[in-house]
Design a protein around this motif. Structure first.
Motif, PDB file in Angstrom:
ATOM      1  N   PRO A 192      -4.827  -6.755   4.062  1.00  0.00           N
ATOM      2  CA  PRO A 192      -5.916  -6.031   3.436  1.00  0.00           C
ATOM      3  C   PRO A 192      -5.576  -4.990   2.289  1.00  0.00           C
ATOM      4  O   PRO A 192      -4.478  -4.216   2.620  1.00  0.00           O
ATOM      5  N   VAL A 230     -13.095  -5.725   4.377  1.00  0.00           N
ATOM      6  CA  VAL A 230     -12.373  -6.509   4.881  1.00  0.00           C
ATOM      7  C   VAL A 230     -12.854  -7.490   5.855  1.00  0.00           C
ATOM      8  O   VAL A 230     -12.742  -8.563   6.300  1.00  0.00           O
ATOM      9  N   ILE A 280      -7.353  -9.356   0.879  1.00  0.00           N
ATOM     10  CA  ILE A 280      -8.677  -8.882   0.669  1.00  0.00           C
ATOM     11  C   ILE A 280      -8.637  -7.696  -0.063  1.00  0.00           C
ATOM     12  O   ILE A 280      -7.920  -6.697   0.559  1.00  0.00           O
ATOM     13  N   GLU A 281      -9.325  -7.560  -1.221  1.00  0.00           N
ATOM     14  CA  GLU A 281      -9.260  -5.993  -1.866  1.00  0.00           C
ATOM     15  C   GLU A 281     -10.789  -5.970  -2.510  1.00  0.00           C
ATOM     16  O   GLU A 281     -10.926  -6.643  -3.239  1.00  0.00           O
TER      17      GLU A 281
END
Length: 309
Positions: free
Chosen positions: A201, A231, A253-254
């Motif tokens: 993340p 996230v 995940i961003e």
């Protein structure tokens, strides 16, 4: 509360603040009962008098969910085992383990002390191993007793561990280790009904505020791409009852971006069928490198200067 984790029991480590807090809240929204673990330390590793885990438990209970607090040091093998037993004793089972706890000791490699190195490796890497080891034993015993679990493990790696990050040698090494642990655990635990994945993340937490500064500031309007809650829906999906075909993956995940990381794969090869000598080996390696995919740049890195001739 109903959702894709309805009736499931989860442990979330480091769940008093930041990403872990949002994971615990989202899992509860999706119907899970949650053990909210937090050792409650400052960024310098000092244990605080009060734990934010209790606040998260109250938030979950206030909206009709079920949760209990846990103050274990997840890198302490015995305490990690007691945490797993607490989940089983309190809720009758364990279905989900979210390994999230950690801290940073950012420093250039040549300035990193032995204590700083050991503490980061301990909390991240051993802090993943110890809960996973105890949860795995429980799931193996359940499978052997004819009650094959439908269990999930979500580990927390990082882009620093996958691509590297200047000034974060210990953290990068630990997060790379977590990615490797994820791959092995996915294969070893599949026979017991356990699916093991990891996330990488990017979010605004206590750990990242100092490193990213203004780049991590909350925007005045629009989508807050660095909010840790971005996230947690992916964590909840991986933890839920519809992700049973997914294992051994690392998902970055961003903000609103999801990326499936593709790690080490065998690239070009040359087999001489006999022992190489140093000169011919060098020529072969240079030829293979010319045909290989160059690694992505390390985060925060300037170009590597050319070697002196």
């Amino acid at each position: 509360m109903t959702g894709i984790c309805e009736g499931r029991v989860a442990i979330v480590t480091g769940a008093g603040r930041g990403l872990g807090r949002e994971h615990a809240l989202e899992l509860a929204r999706q119907g899970a009962k949650v053990v909210v673990n937090d050792l409650s330390t400052t960024l310098d590793g000092v244990v605080e008098a009060s734990s934010p885990a209790h606040e998260v438990v109250e938030l979950i209970r206030a909206v009709g969910g079920d949760a209990v607090a846990n103050g274990a040091d997840v890198a302490d093998f015995e305490q990690a085992g007691a945490m797993v037993r607490q989940a089983i004793d309190t809720f009758g089972r364990l279905d989900i383990l979210v390994n999230n706890a950690g801290f940073v000791r950012d420093r250039m490699l040549v300035n990193t002390s032995e204590e700083e190195w050991d503490s980061v490796i301990r909390v991240h890497l051993k802090g993943h191993f110890a809960p996973l080891r105890h949860a795995s034993e429980y799931w193996r015993n359940e499978a052997k007793a004819g009650r094959t679990p439908d269990a999930r493990v979500i580990n927390t790696s990082s882009g620093a561990g996958l691509q590297g990050s200047v000034g974060q040698a210990s953290y990068s090494a630990a997060k790379a280790g977590i990615a490797g642990l994820t791959l092995v655990a996915a294969h070893e635990l599949a026979r017991y009904g356990v699916r093991v994945n990891a996330i990488a993340p990017a979010a605004r937490t206590r750990m990242t505020e100092g490193a990213f500064g203004e780049a991590m500031a909350v925007p005045e309007d629009g989508f807050d791409a660095m909010h840790p809650a971005n996230v947690s829906p992916i964590v909840a999906w991986l933890a839920g009852n519809t992700s049973g075909e997914v294992t051994g993956r690392v998902i970055e995940i961003e903000g609103g971006k999801i990326c499936i990381e593709e790690g080490w794969n065998h690239g070009p090869a040359n087999d001489a069928g006999e022992r190489w000598d140093a000169v011919s080996a060098g020529l072969a390696i240079e030829e293979l490198l010319a045909r290989s995919v160059a690694p992505e740049p390390v985060y925060g890195a300037a170009p590597i200067p050319a070697a002196a001739s």
